[in-house]
Design a protein around this motif. Structure first.
Motif, PDB file in Angstrom:
ATOM      1  N   LYS A 148       0.828  -1.213   0.000  1.00  9.68           N
ATOM      2  CA  LYS A 148       0.000   0.000   0.000  1.00  9.68           C
ATOM      3  C   LYS A 148       0.864   1.265   0.000  1.00  9.68           C
ATOM      4  CE  LYS A 148      -3.545   2.194   2.856  1.00  9.68           C
ATOM      5  NZ  LYS A 148      -4.341   2.020   4.078  1.00  9.68           N
ATOM      6  N   ASP A 149       1.868   1.294   0.871  1.00  4.07           N
ATOM      7  CA  ASP A 149       2.768   2.450   0.953  1.00  4.07           C
ATOM      8  C   ASP A 149       4.069   2.006   1.629  1.00  4.07           C
ATOM      9  OD1 ASP A 149       2.474   2.670   3.870  1.00  4.07           O
ATOM     10  OD2 ASP A 149       0.544   3.632   3.494  1.00  4.07           O
ATOM     11  N   PRO A 150       5.090   2.863   1.649  1.00  4.36           N
ATOM     12  CA  PRO A 150       6.379   2.470   2.226  1.00  4.36           C
ATOM     13  C   PRO A 150       6.296   2.057   3.693  1.00  4.36           C
ATOM     14  CG  PRO A 150       6.644   4.464   0.935  1.00  4.36           C
ATOM     15  CD  PRO A 150       5.175   4.187   1.021  1.00  4.36           C
ATOM     16  N   GLN A 151       5.478   2.739   4.496  1.00  3.88           N
ATOM     17  CA  GLN A 151       5.392   2.408   5.920  1.00  3.88           C
ATOM     18  C   GLN A 151       4.778   1.030   6.128  1.00  3.88           C
ATOM     19  OE1 GLN A 151       6.834   4.200   8.471  1.00  3.88           O
ATOM     20  NE2 GLN A 151       6.443   2.265   9.498  1.00  3.88           N
ATOM     21  N   VAL A 152       3.733   0.721   5.390  1.00  2.00           N
ATOM     22  CA  VAL A 152       3.112  -0.605   5.473  1.00  2.00           C
ATOM     23  C   VAL A 152       4.130  -1.668   5.056  1.00  2.00           C
ATOM     24  CG1 VAL A 152       1.377  -2.105   4.406  1.00  2.00           C
ATOM     25  CG2 VAL A 152       0.724   0.160   5.206  1.00  2.00           C
ATOM     26  N   ALA A 153       4.875  -1.394   3.998  1.00  2.00           N
ATOM     27  CA  ALA A 153       5.901  -2.335   3.541  1.00  2.00           C
ATOM     28  C   ALA A 153       6.939  -2.578   4.637  1.00  2.00           C
ATOM     29  CB  ALA A 153       6.573  -1.808   2.283  1.00  2.00           C
TER      30      ALA A 153
ATOM     31  N   ASN B 155       6.584  -2.215   7.852  1.00  2.00           N
ATOM     32  CA  ASN B 155       5.967  -2.950   8.962  1.00  2.00           C
ATOM     33  C   ASN B 155       5.860  -4.440   8.653  1.00  2.00           C
ATOM     34  OD1 ASN B 155       5.698  -0.535  10.320  1.00  2.00           O
ATOM     35  ND2 ASN B 155       3.524  -0.301   9.844  1.00  2.00           N
ATOM     36  N   ILE B 156       5.440  -4.774   7.454  1.00  2.00           N
ATOM     37  CA  ILE B 156       5.254  -6.182   7.093  1.00  2.00           C
ATOM     38  C   ILE B 156       6.601  -6.872   6.871  1.00  2.00           C
ATOM     39  CG2 ILE B 156       4.353  -7.751   5.319  1.00  2.00           C
ATOM     40  CD1 ILE B 156       1.968  -5.789   5.035  1.00  2.00           C
ATOM     41  N   LEU B 157       7.493  -6.232   6.139  1.00  2.00           N
ATOM     42  CA  LEU B 157       8.772  -6.873   5.807  1.00  2.00           C
ATOM     43  C   LEU B 157       9.694  -7.044   7.011  1.00  2.00           C
ATOM     44  CD1 LEU B 157       9.501  -5.136   2.384  1.00  2.00           C
ATOM     45  CD2 LEU B 157       8.862  -7.538   2.757  1.00  2.00           C
ATOM     46  N   THR B 158       9.524  -6.218   8.024  1.00  2.00           N
ATOM     47  CA  THR B 158      10.399  -6.338   9.201  1.00  2.00           C
ATOM     48  C   THR B 158       9.701  -6.978  10.402  1.00  2.00           C
ATOM     49  OG1 THR B 158       9.850  -4.100   9.951  1.00  2.00           O
ATOM     50  CG2 THR B 158      11.779  -4.332   8.504  1.00  2.00           C
ATOM     51  N   ALA B 159       8.453  -7.386  10.230  1.00  2.00           N
ATOM     52  CA  ALA B 159       7.697  -7.978  11.346  1.00  2.00           C
ATOM     53  C   ALA B 159       8.314  -9.303  11.790  1.00  2.00           C
ATOM     54  CB  ALA B 159       6.242  -8.203  10.936  1.00  2.00           C
ATOM     55  N   LYS B 160       8.359  -9.498  13.092  1.00  2.00           N
ATOM     56  CA  LYS B 160       8.826 -10.774  13.642  1.00  2.00           C
ATOM     57  C   LYS B 160       7.720 -11.829  13.564  1.00  2.00           C
ATOM     58  CE  LYS B 160      12.092  -8.626  16.824  1.00  2.00           C
ATOM     59  NZ  LYS B 160      13.308  -8.726  16.116  1.00  2.00           N
ATOM     60  N   ASP B 161       6.487 -11.373  13.551  1.00  2.00           N
ATOM     61  CA  ASP B 161       5.335 -12.263  13.475  1.00  2.00           C
ATOM     62  C   ASP B 161       5.147 -12.736  12.028  1.00  2.00           C
ATOM     63  OD1 ASP B 161       2.927 -13.607  13.636  1.00  2.00           O
ATOM     64  OD2 ASP B 161       1.778 -11.890  14.362  1.00  2.00           O
ATOM     65  N   LYS B 162       5.241 -14.035  11.808  1.00  2.00           N
ATOM     66  CA  LYS B 162       5.111 -14.588  10.460  1.00  2.00           C
ATOM     67  C   LYS B 162       3.718 -14.380   9.877  1.00  2.00           C
ATOM     68  CE  LYS B 162       8.718 -17.973  11.078  1.00  2.00           C
ATOM     69  NZ  LYS B 162       9.134 -19.346  10.935  1.00  2.00           N
TER      70      LYS B 162
ATOM     71  N   ALA C 182       2.190 -11.578   9.756  1.00  2.00           N
ATOM     72  CA  ALA C 182       2.089 -10.223   9.221  1.00  2.00           C
ATOM     73  C   ALA C 182       1.883 -10.236   7.708  1.00  2.00           C
ATOM     74  CB  ALA C 182       3.332  -9.413   9.572  1.00  2.00           C
ATOM     75  N   PHE C 183       2.556 -11.134   7.026  1.00  2.00           N
ATOM     76  CA  PHE C 183       2.445 -11.248   5.572  1.00  2.00           C
ATOM     77  C   PHE C 183       1.008 -11.605   5.182  1.00  2.00           C
ATOM     78  CE2 PHE C 183       3.490 -13.121   1.405  1.00  2.00           C
ATOM     79  CZ  PHE C 183       4.415 -12.215   0.943  1.00  2.00           C
ATOM     80  N   MET C 184       0.451 -12.610   5.835  1.00  2.00           N
ATOM     81  CA  MET C 184      -0.915 -13.043   5.541  1.00  2.00           C
ATOM     82  C   MET C 184      -1.931 -11.968   5.925  1.00  2.00           C
ATOM     83  SD  MET C 184      -0.671 -15.778   3.919  1.00  2.00           S
ATOM     84  CE  MET C 184      -2.408 -16.111   3.790  1.00  2.00           C
ATOM     85  N   LEU C 185      -1.713 -11.313   7.054  1.00  2.00           N
ATOM     86  CA  LEU C 185      -2.610 -10.224   7.458  1.00  2.00           C
ATOM     87  C   LEU C 185      -2.572  -9.077   6.446  1.00  2.00           C
ATOM     88  CD1 LEU C 185      -2.059 -10.077  11.322  1.00  2.00           C
ATOM     89  CD2 LEU C 185      -4.163 -10.699  10.118  1.00  2.00           C
ATOM     90  N   GLY C 186      -1.388  -8.796   5.922  1.00  2.00           N
ATOM     91  CA  GLY C 186      -1.257  -7.759   4.909  1.00  2.00           C
ATOM     92  C   GLY C 186      -2.076  -8.087   3.665  1.00  2.00           C
ATOM     93  N   ILE C 187      -2.071  -9.345   3.288  1.00  2.00           N
ATOM     94  CA  ILE C 187      -2.860  -9.781   2.129  1.00  2.00           C
ATOM     95  C   ILE C 187      -4.351  -9.650   2.443  1.00  2.00           C
ATOM     96  CG2 ILE C 187      -3.471 -11.772   0.695  1.00  2.00           C
ATOM     97  CD1 ILE C 187      -0.505 -12.678   1.069  1.00  2.00           C
ATOM     98  N   GLN C 188      -4.758 -10.127   3.604  1.00  2.00           N
ATOM     99  CA  GLN C 188      -6.172 -10.070   3.989  1.00  2.00           C
ATOM    100  C   GLN C 188      -6.678  -8.635   4.062  1.00  2.00           C
ATOM    101  OE1 GLN C 188      -6.286 -12.242   7.664  1.00  2.00           O
ATOM    102  NE2 GLN C 188      -6.325 -14.228   6.654  1.00  2.00           N
ATOM    103  N   ASN C 189      -5.840  -7.735   4.566  1.00  2.00           N
ATOM    104  CA  ASN C 189      -6.232  -6.326   4.722  1.00  2.00           C
ATOM    105  C   ASN C 189      -6.049  -5.515   3.439  1.00  2.00           C
ATOM    106  OD1 ASN C 189      -6.736  -6.857   7.410  1.00  2.00           O
ATOM    107  ND2 ASN C 189      -4.710  -6.179   8.076  1.00  2.00           N
ATOM    108  N   LYS C 190      -5.562  -6.174   2.398  1.00  2.00           N
ATOM    109  CA  LYS C 190      -5.279  -5.528   1.109  1.00  2.00           C
ATOM    110  C   LYS C 190      -4.176  -4.467   1.217  1.00  2.00           C
ATOM    111  CE  LYS C 190      -9.562  -6.783  -1.132  1.00  2.00           C
ATOM    112  NZ  LYS C 190      -9.402  -8.155  -0.937  1.00  2.00           N
TER     113      LYS C 190
END
Length: 122
Positions: free
Chosen positions: A72-77, A79-86, A88-96
């Motif tokens: 969606k934007d650099p900040q979202v990227a 947050n997802i790319l550096t998340a320790k919680d695996k 986060a990637f799936m949540l990012g997809i679900q939340n679009k």
């Protein structure tokens, strides 16, 4: 935006180093021939080429990637790319907040490649 671009560059460096120095990573990418890119909806990003047992990367986008991860934007990227919680990637997809396009089989392969992004990971 600078942090996002820097993170994409760091990902490239870690993948290059792992491909060279980690036999497990070298074996994982052996025989692969693909180009993928990570970008924002606004079009900022980087593309990565995996070919001949090597990883190369260039800033900017390519015309025909095998797959693309669009955030969606650099900040979202960040947050997802550096998340320790695996999850986060799936949540990012679900939340679009993250849209994946292209060859999904290669996206799954890429998820396996990400285990080599951690410094010192074997």
């Amino acid at each position: 935006m600078f942090k996002f671009k820097f993170l994409l560059w760091v990902i490239a460096q870690l993948l290059k180093k792992s491909a060279k120095k980690n036999p497990a990573c070298a074996e994982y990418i052996k025989g692969k021939d693909l180009v993928f890119q990570i970008q924002t909806q606004s079009g900022s990003g980087r593309h990565y080429t995996v070919k001949d047992g090597k990883v190369k990367s260039s800033s900017g986008l390519t015309e025909e990637p095998t797959f693309t991860l669009t955030f969606k934007d650099p900040q979202v990227a960040m947050n997802i790319l550096t998340a320790k919680d695996k999850k986060a990637f799936m949540l990012g997809i679900q939340n679009k907040d993250l849209v994946i396009s292209g060859n999904f089989a290669e996206v799954m392969w890429f998820q396996g490649l990400t285990k080599f992004l951690k410094p010192g990971k074997k």
